[in-house]
Design an enzyme around this catalytic site. Sequence first.
Site, PDB file in Angstrom:
ATOM      1  N   CYS A  16       0.037  10.956   7.234  1.00 31.13           N
ATOM      2  CA  CYS A  16       0.929   9.899   6.919  1.00 31.13           C
ATOM      3  C   CYS A  16       2.206  10.348   6.492  1.00 31.13           C
ATOM      4  CB  CYS A  16       0.356   9.283   5.415  1.00 31.13           C
ATOM      5  SG  CYS A  16       1.106   7.987   4.834  1.00 31.13           S
TER       6      CYS A  16
ATOM      7  N   LYS B 265       4.526  -7.218   5.414  1.00 25.40           N
ATOM      8  CA  LYS B 265       2.846  -7.404   5.893  1.00 25.40           C
ATOM      9  C   LYS B 265       2.080  -8.466   4.981  1.00 25.40           C
ATOM     10  CE  LYS B 265       2.233  -3.115   4.824  1.00 25.40           C
ATOM     11  NZ  LYS B 265       1.442  -1.809   4.227  1.00 25.40           N
TER      12      LYS B 265
ATOM     13  N   CYS C  75      -6.957   7.476   0.064  1.00 26.94           N
ATOM     14  CA  CYS C  75      -6.175   7.016   1.242  1.00 26.94           C
ATOM     15  C   CYS C  75      -5.971   8.419   2.356  1.00 26.94           C
ATOM     16  CB  CYS C  75      -5.036   6.335   1.121  1.00 26.94           C
ATOM     17  SG  CYS C  75      -3.848   7.752   0.258  1.00 26.94           S
TER      18      CYS C  75
HETATM   19 FE1  SRM Z   1      -1.468   1.213   3.653  1.00 31.75          FE
HETATM   20  C1  SRM Z   1       1.620   2.154   4.461  1.00 31.75           C
HETATM   21  C2  SRM Z   1      -2.835   3.880   5.777  1.00 31.75           C
HETATM   22  C3  SRM Z   1      -4.585  -0.096   3.294  1.00 31.75           C
HETATM   23  C4  SRM Z   1      -0.401  -0.449   0.935  1.00 31.75           C
HETATM   24  N1  SRM Z   1      -0.687   2.809   4.918  1.00 31.75           N
HETATM   25  C5  SRM Z   1       0.928   2.611   5.192  1.00 31.75           C
HETATM   26  C6  SRM Z   1       0.619   3.897   6.260  1.00 31.75           C
HETATM   27  C7  SRM Z   1       0.788   3.162   7.671  1.00 31.75           C
HETATM   28  C8  SRM Z   1       1.870   4.750   6.262  1.00 31.75           C
HETATM   29  C9  SRM Z   1       3.341   4.331   6.845  1.00 31.75           C
HETATM   30  O1  SRM Z   1       3.741   3.309   6.750  1.00 31.75           O
HETATM   31  O2  SRM Z   1       3.836   5.206   7.450  1.00 31.75           O
HETATM   32  C10 SRM Z   1      -0.639   4.930   6.150  1.00 31.75           C
HETATM   33  C11 SRM Z   1      -1.005   5.428   7.616  1.00 31.75           C
HETATM   34  C12 SRM Z   1      -1.590   6.943   7.171  1.00 31.75           C
HETATM   35  C13 SRM Z   1      -2.257   7.474   8.259  1.00 31.75           C
HETATM   36  O3  SRM Z   1      -1.821   8.400   8.625  1.00 31.75           O
HETATM   37  O4  SRM Z   1      -3.334   6.890   8.475  1.00 31.75           O
HETATM   38  C14 SRM Z   1      -1.488   3.510   5.511  1.00 31.75           C
HETATM   39  N2  SRM Z   1      -3.393   1.700   4.347  1.00 31.75           N
HETATM   40  C15 SRM Z   1      -3.781   2.838   5.160  1.00 31.75           C
HETATM   41  C16 SRM Z   1      -5.295   2.937   5.400  1.00 31.75           C
HETATM   42  C17 SRM Z   1      -5.685   3.628   6.413  1.00 31.75           C
HETATM   43  C18 SRM Z   1      -5.901   3.553   3.939  1.00 31.75           C
HETATM   44  C19 SRM Z   1      -7.160   3.934   4.014  1.00 31.75           C
HETATM   45  O5  SRM Z   1      -7.707   4.625   3.433  1.00 31.75           O
HETATM   46  O6  SRM Z   1      -7.839   3.442   4.773  1.00 31.75           O
HETATM   47  C20 SRM Z   1      -5.455   1.344   5.185  1.00 31.75           C
HETATM   48  C21 SRM Z   1      -5.335   0.585   6.619  1.00 31.75           C
HETATM   49  C22 SRM Z   1      -5.981  -0.681   6.521  1.00 31.75           C
HETATM   50  C23 SRM Z   1      -6.144  -1.452   7.490  1.00 31.75           C
HETATM   51  O7  SRM Z   1      -6.911  -1.141   8.448  1.00 31.75           O
HETATM   52  O8  SRM Z   1      -5.113  -2.205   7.770  1.00 31.75           O
HETATM   53  C24 SRM Z   1      -4.600   0.848   4.164  1.00 31.75           C
HETATM   54  N3  SRM Z   1      -2.322  -0.070   2.470  1.00 31.75           N
HETATM   55  C25 SRM Z   1      -3.724  -0.217   2.221  1.00 31.75           C
HETATM   56  C26 SRM Z   1      -3.902  -1.108   0.997  1.00 31.75           C
HETATM   57  C27 SRM Z   1      -5.337  -1.281   0.576  1.00 31.75           C
HETATM   58  C28 SRM Z   1      -5.576  -2.907   1.396  1.00 31.75           C
HETATM   59  O9  SRM Z   1      -4.706  -3.375   2.068  1.00 31.75           O
HETATM   60  O10 SRM Z   1      -6.737  -3.466   0.778  1.00 31.75           O
HETATM   61  C29 SRM Z   1      -2.633  -1.228   0.671  1.00 31.75           C
HETATM   62  C30 SRM Z   1      -2.375  -1.717  -1.013  1.00 31.75           C
HETATM   63  C31 SRM Z   1      -2.629  -3.132  -0.781  1.00 31.75           C
HETATM   64  C32 SRM Z   1      -1.208  -3.840  -0.465  1.00 31.75           C
HETATM   65  O11 SRM Z   1      -0.844  -3.921   0.647  1.00 31.75           O
HETATM   66  O12 SRM Z   1      -0.353  -4.144  -1.609  1.00 31.75           O
HETATM   67  C33 SRM Z   1      -1.805  -0.323   1.233  1.00 31.75           C
HETATM   68  N4  SRM Z   1       0.193   0.887   3.006  1.00 31.75           N
HETATM   69  C34 SRM Z   1       0.676   0.128   1.926  1.00 31.75           C
HETATM   70  C35 SRM Z   1       2.051  -0.045   1.512  1.00 31.75           C
HETATM   71  C36 SRM Z   1       2.702  -0.668   0.384  1.00 31.75           C
HETATM   72  C37 SRM Z   1       3.090  -1.848   0.812  1.00 31.75           C
HETATM   73  C38 SRM Z   1       3.893  -2.542  -0.333  1.00 31.75           C
HETATM   74  O13 SRM Z   1       3.732  -3.840  -0.563  1.00 31.75           O
HETATM   75  O14 SRM Z   1       4.472  -1.975  -0.844  1.00 31.75           O
HETATM   76  C39 SRM Z   1       2.687   0.973   2.746  1.00 31.75           C
HETATM   77  C40 SRM Z   1       4.212   1.340   2.889  1.00 31.75           C
HETATM   78  C41 SRM Z   1       4.835   0.110   3.328  1.00 31.75           C
HETATM   79  O15 SRM Z   1       4.273  -1.000   3.844  1.00 31.75           O
HETATM   80  O16 SRM Z   1       6.004   0.192   3.247  1.00 31.75           O
HETATM   81  C42 SRM Z   1       1.427   1.313   3.346  1.00 31.75           C
HETATM   82 FE1  SF4 Z   2      -1.609   7.367   1.027  1.00 33.27          FE
HETATM   83 FE2  SF4 Z   2       0.227   7.135   3.042  1.00 33.27          FE
HETATM   84 FE3  SF4 Z   2      -0.753   4.958   2.082  1.00 33.27          FE
HETATM   85 FE4  SF4 Z   2       0.942   6.677   0.628  1.00 33.27          FE
HETATM   86  S1  SF4 Z   2       1.237   5.378   2.233  1.00 33.27           S
HETATM   87  S2  SF4 Z   2      -1.051   5.654  -0.219  1.00 33.27           S
HETATM   88  S3  SF4 Z   2       0.021   8.506   1.340  1.00 33.27           S
HETATM   89  S4  SF4 Z   2      -1.969   6.481   3.216  1.00 33.27           S
END
Ligand code: SRM
Ligand code: SF4
Length: 598
Positions: free
Chosen positions: A451, A220, A445
Amino acid sequence: MSKASVEDIKLTSAGLRGQLAELFADTSTPNIPEDSNILLKHHGSYQQDDRDRRAALVKAKQEKAWSFMIRSKMPGGRISAKQWMIHDELCTKAFGNMRLTNRQGIQLHGVLKGGLKEVIHNVCHSGLSTMGACGDVVRNTMGPAAPVKDAVHADTQRLTEEISQRFLWRSSAYADIWLDGEKVEPEWIKASEPDPAVRAVTKAPEGDDPIYGKVYLPRKFKIGVAIQPCNDVDVFSQDVGFVPHVVEGRVEGYTITVGGGFGMSHGQLATRPFLAQPLLYVKRAHVVDACEAIVTTQRDNGNRAERKHARLKYTVQSMGIEAFRAEVVRRLPGIETFPPKELKFDTVEDNLGWHEQGDGKLYCAVYVSMGRIVNCENGPQYRSAFAEIATRLDLPFIVTPNTNLIIADVAPEQKEQVNAILAKHGVVHADEAGFTRARKVAHACVALPTCGLALSESERALPGFMDQFDAMLQELGIVDEPILFRMTGCPNGCGRPYNADFGFVGRAPNKWAMFVGGSIRGDTLAGLEFKSVTGEEIPGKVRAILEAFVAERQPGEIFADWFARTRTKGAEPTSEQFHIELAERAAKLAGEKAGEAG
Ligand code: SRM
Ligand code: SF4
């Protein structure tokens, strides 16, 4: 047979097409295979199952309760009243609610397999899109939320749209699968100056993507634009950040930061959060080309062997910022680049309440608890309130990076109507609700029950903790202090906990790692204060630290500065340890590759 790698799945997907059309046409099963789920992410949807019901269903040897999450993309969080109402209506196909995301998007959860096509189709017909909302591509581009009508805000909004256009993946697969081959362009492409690099949007001939090639990005990729001193988009957490340099009220160019990112794994030192570093400054005309040079540098140099090390932050760390910069500059022949300008931010907070836009109109930033647009049983009826504002007053909205909602372009004579509608539905302005400053910016989150990666609660737990912290802050006389509390259900860090004053990171049911020492400015990483604390222990741990702050702070000193002055941050992997681990892993991988080749 071994499981196909994500790289192989993308490579053999024929432009991210795979078998998705056939799978979604087949209504005899409630779910799709995992390799197709990986492709589906690039179309803006995830397969999930209800975690609250999982154990019982597995025990009863029944199928899991499968459903799909759909994420809509809107640069800078902009959404019209009509688009809002289309999403509101789609809630009936979901769990009856929608979730504002902290990247200024919207998620619908709980859509059944048979309903997914209709939902994506309707989102596209609303003039938004889900294309590239997830997956190994550039995600929704974030921008300053406040709809201030000046040249600088207008330029940053334009830039989020230009970036979104440039980095849409190009293949007819999206249109063929979800739109029956029809071409539907998102509003932000129609409205803004067409980028000469953009070919037809959702309907392009098969072939290699002009930017992403056959295998897209290693991971991503996230981009945000911030106007100093407001860091609402949390610019240092982004893979790439853009900050305008303003000369006589106009944007001259942008300073570019690279290599932020928060995902890590508990106890694995070779994974860790990083804040972005300044890379260079370019004049406005070259900003999107510079962004493309960064994206293609990552495309060609990112780690495709290990997804845990595939983000841009690791590429920047492994190459070193100087070599990374040289490579980006090499990809910009004939374009002048300059040293980055100095950056200074004061807060990641939203400016809640009523404000003037600068064009005679007003905007109102409304606090939405945890970004969930729902009609609460004994609380605010967010969904009804915003639906009534959209239908009766036709006002546009903006999703903020703190998952609140701005009602924009309000004529002064409409202010009381807006207030009356909010009040009628029990939606109280944050100031009138008597919230502490900390509560207004606290974020969690999504985590359970949707999730698949959650190890603990987050969205459902933080409000309860905030009730306790609010009482504590009142008692200690610090209700107006800028203190940032963030929570996530696992170390992936979606709630951006690693630069908060207090970050709680899920480890197991009712257990979190506790990070302390970030900053409300978003420019400091917190350290691991406690490896594991239970929900019952958290209030006591927080209280002890807040009491010390009250006792030791100097006049006017904010929590972040007091902590930095008086405390040694908790264990955080040093760069040295990190580089040793990274080198060891690289050597191991090289050995494995050599073995395979042999
Ligand atoms: Fe996220 C994965 C929700 C912002 C780092 N994120 C996920 C998933 C899709 C779970 C999955 O892979 O199965 C989550 C869905 C949960 C659900 O049931 O809705 C999820 N992420 C979210 C949201 C909805 C959280 C929120 O409270 O709003 C945000 C959606 C943003 C959007 O509209 O695109 C969201 N995720 C973030 C952020 C913050 C940001 O982007 O500003 C981060 C940390 C910054 C970063 O990316 O480093 C973030 N999400 C992750 C990661 C770890 C990525 C990594 O580099 O290791 C995952 C897991 C992955 O990608 O493997 C993940
Ligand atoms: Fe929260 Fe799911 Fe994102 Fe983990 S992957 S930080 S539990 S939304």
